[in-house]
Design an enzyme around this catalytic site. Structure first.
Site, PDB file in Angstrom:
ATOM      1  CD  GLU A 119     101.801  32.548  -8.112  1.00  0.00           C
ATOM      2  OE1 GLU A 119     102.755  33.252  -7.768  1.00  0.00           O
ATOM      3  OE2 GLU A 119     101.465  32.407  -9.294  1.00  0.00           O
ATOM      4  CD  GLU A 156      97.836  34.867 -10.056  1.00  0.00           C
ATOM      5  OE1 GLU A 156      98.939  35.024 -10.620  1.00  0.00           O
ATOM      6  OE2 GLU A 156      97.698  34.868  -8.827  1.00  0.00           O
TER       7      GLU A 156
HETATM    8  C1  BGP Z   1     101.790  35.806  -9.501  1.00  0.00           C
HETATM    9  C2  BGP Z   1     101.025  36.417  -8.360  1.00  0.00           C
HETATM   10  C3  BGP Z   1     100.217  37.583  -8.692  1.00  0.00           C
HETATM   11  C4  BGP Z   1     100.618  38.369  -9.933  1.00  0.00           C
HETATM   12  C5  BGP Z   1     101.322  37.560 -10.999  1.00  0.00           C
HETATM   13  C6  BGP Z   1     102.027  38.416 -12.040  1.00  0.00           C
HETATM   14  O1  BGP Z   1     102.961  35.324  -8.942  1.00  0.00           O
HETATM   15  O2  BGP Z   1     100.146  35.451  -7.751  1.00  0.00           O
HETATM   16  O3  BGP Z   1     100.243  38.348  -7.501  1.00  0.00           O
HETATM   17  O4  BGP Z   1     101.304  39.515  -9.626  1.00  0.00           O
HETATM   18  O5  BGP Z   1     102.247  36.689 -10.467  1.00  0.00           O
HETATM   19  O6  BGP Z   1     103.312  38.720 -11.574  1.00  0.00           O
HETATM   20  P1  BGP Z   1     103.877  40.202 -11.715  1.00  0.00           P
HETATM   21  O7  BGP Z   1     102.854  41.086 -11.039  1.00  0.00           O
HETATM   22  O8  BGP Z   1     105.180  40.197 -11.046  1.00  0.00           O
HETATM   23  O9  BGP Z   1     103.973  40.482 -13.198  1.00  0.00           O
END
Ligand code: BGP
Length: 490
Positions: free
Chosen positions: A185, A389
């Site tokens: 990201e 993801e």
């Molecule tokens: C993305 C990241 C992950 C993951 C996801 C969910 O930005 O690559 O690391 O955490 O977000 O976000 P959060 O954990 O804040 O709900």
């Protein structure tokens, strides 16, 4: 319509070292930037300015609980967790190598053997359990020393440190890892330069405000990362011709809809897609730094340093595939300030989306947005796409029988997979779906355990208490059936 997914489709889960391993200073590892933060949305890293050395140094806040320091102890419990993933029939698993386990300060000449050994054992275990390792080289885990000593990616020397790191791991894990992702990201850099692009205030400006970033530093970091990314593709192919190197971009922002058919809203939404996603996707996938980026430089009066050989590298070594996170869609309206978090853009609520996840996160649910995103990126780059993801975080507590009936999560995944199948029918070359957070881990944005994504519940809480015991939620068996039927039983 063919209900099954492609025969070689990758079904798996995804985590990140800094959100699950814990063992933050074990076996030689030194702090990375996320170790001094409670969630990457928190502006104040645990750093203090040292007048004497004229450098930032780690100073943790005694009032804060840094859950990532212990995570869910994946470092010691990965065999149990992978066994649970195998129990669902997963054939792929994504995690990251914490750069600071291999080169603790990031600028050493020699790697830390204990760190290399850990990932050797971890990848061997994945392969034994029938899962392809999908490995992120940097998931917000830039060694803290590279930030405090060099200012992070705005310093060109990081390209050499990075080349040494990736050469080490490509050589060590040759034949074990087929799918490498470069910078997780990294396109969040524009909004979150400290963690996404490993940038810190390189001008020794002593400020008690959250670390301010000089625009010139951000764009110099951008250029250095584009060069480092190209070197990663070149070195990967030279060291292990069987491996593939992909970029990884937060892509919820591709699904940014104009709030009205006002041409200003339409153009504004397109600009937001550009400066939230395409500004990295374009050079990573086509080898060209786009004109709308150069316009930003002209208008800001900056001229980042980019040598001819850098431009040649960027042009020649584009990525083999595009990997993405998608959580939800957003809207752009010319008269609304956009906010952002780890789920993507937050504009005016979309009145056509019926569902949002329960408070306090209340993420809108938009499965069609995933089909739209896959098609836009497919048509723009003509690259294979790996979803690394997608998931939903919920505040869950086992009931009196120790069970968690996570119907909302089952519905969320079901509806998104239906749209992935549509996108494949549309001609998008989607070759896998890795669910984010298959066991509860520490949230990236908020640094909480309370925001649970898992098919597997982990008994750990925001205050740091808990037994770390793993237990299955209803979604575990449901996802197992989806995988067993290769998506036919959705
Ligand atoms: C993305 C990241 C992950 C993951 C996801 C969910 O930005 O690559 O690391 O955490 O977000 O976000 P959060 O954990 O804040 O709900």
């Amino acid at each position: 319509m063919n209900k099954r997914f492609p025969d070689s489709f990758l079904w798996g889960g995804a985590v990140a070292a800094n959100q699950c391993e814990g063992a933050w200073l074990t076996d030689g590892k030194k702090p990375n930037i996320t170790d001094v933060m409670v969630g990457i949305n928190s502006p104040e890293p645990g750093l203090a300015w040292n007048e004497e050395t004229q450098k930032w140094e780690m100073k943790l806040d005694p009032k804060k609980v840094y859950l990532s320091h212990e995570g869910i102890d994946f470092y010691h419990r990965y065999k149990e967790d992978l066994e649970l993933m195998k129990g669902m029939g997963m054939n792929a698993f994504r995690t990251s190598i914490a750069w600071g386990r291999i080169y603790p300060n990031g600028d050493e000449e020699e790697p830390n053997e204990a760190g290399l050994k850990f990932y050797d054992d971890l990848f061997d275990e994945m392969i034994k359990d029938g899962m392809e390792p999908v490995i992120t080289l940097s998931h917000y885990e830039t060694p803290l020393h590279l930030l405090t000593e060099y200012g992070g990616w705005s310093d060109r020397r990081l390209i050499e440190f990075w080349k040494r790191y990736v050469t080490t791991v490509f050589t060590r894990y040759k034949g074990k890892v087929k799918y490498w992702l470069t910078f997780n990201e990294v396109n969040n850099m524009y909004r979150r330069p400290v963690v996404s692009a490993g940038l810190l205030n390189i001008h020794p400006v002593h400020t008690d405000k959250p670390l301010e970033m000089e625009t010139a530093d951000i764009w110099q970091g951008y250029c250095n990362i584009l060069t480092a990314n190209a070197w990663t593709v070149k070195l990967g192919h030279e060291i292990d011709p069987d491996c593939q190197v992909g970029c990884m971009l937060s892509s919820s922002s591709v699904a940014t809809y104009p709030y009205t058919c006002d041409p200003e809203d339409v153009m504004g939404a397109y600009q937001l897609q550009r400066i939230s996603n395409f500004y990295f996707g374009d050079p990573f996938c086509t080898g060209i730094i786009p004109g709308y980026v150069k316009r930003i430089w002209r208008e800001a009066g900056i001229a980042p340093v980019l040598y001819e050989e850098d431009l040649q590298m960027i042009k020649e070594y584009t990525v083999d595939f595009f990997s993405l996170s998608y959580y939800r869609s957003g809207t752009y309206s010319k008269d609304t300030e956009n906010a952002y978090d780890t789920g993507g853009v937050k504009g005016k609520p979309n009145p056509y989306l019926a569902k949002t996840s329960p408070a306090p996160w209340s993420w809108p649910v938009d499965p069609v947005g995933l089909r739209y995103t896959l098609n836009v990126l497919s048509d723009r780059y003509h690259k294979p796409i790996l979803i690394v993801e997608n998931g939903i975080g919920l505040d869950e507590t086992p009931d009196e029988n120790g069970e968690i009936h996570d119907d909302f999560r089952v519905e969320y995944i079901h509806d998104h997979l239906v749209q992935v199948r549509e996108a494949i029918e549309d001609g998008c070359e989607v070759f896998g779906y890795l669910y984010w957070g298959p066991m509860d881990i520490v949230s990236a944005g908020t640094g909480e355990m309370k925001k649970r994504y898992g098919f597997v519940y982990v008994d750990r809480h925001n205050d740091g208490t808990g037994t770390l015991k793993r237990s299955l939620k209803d979604s575990y068996d449901w996802f197992k059936k989806v995988i067993e039927s290769n998506g036919e039983e959705l």
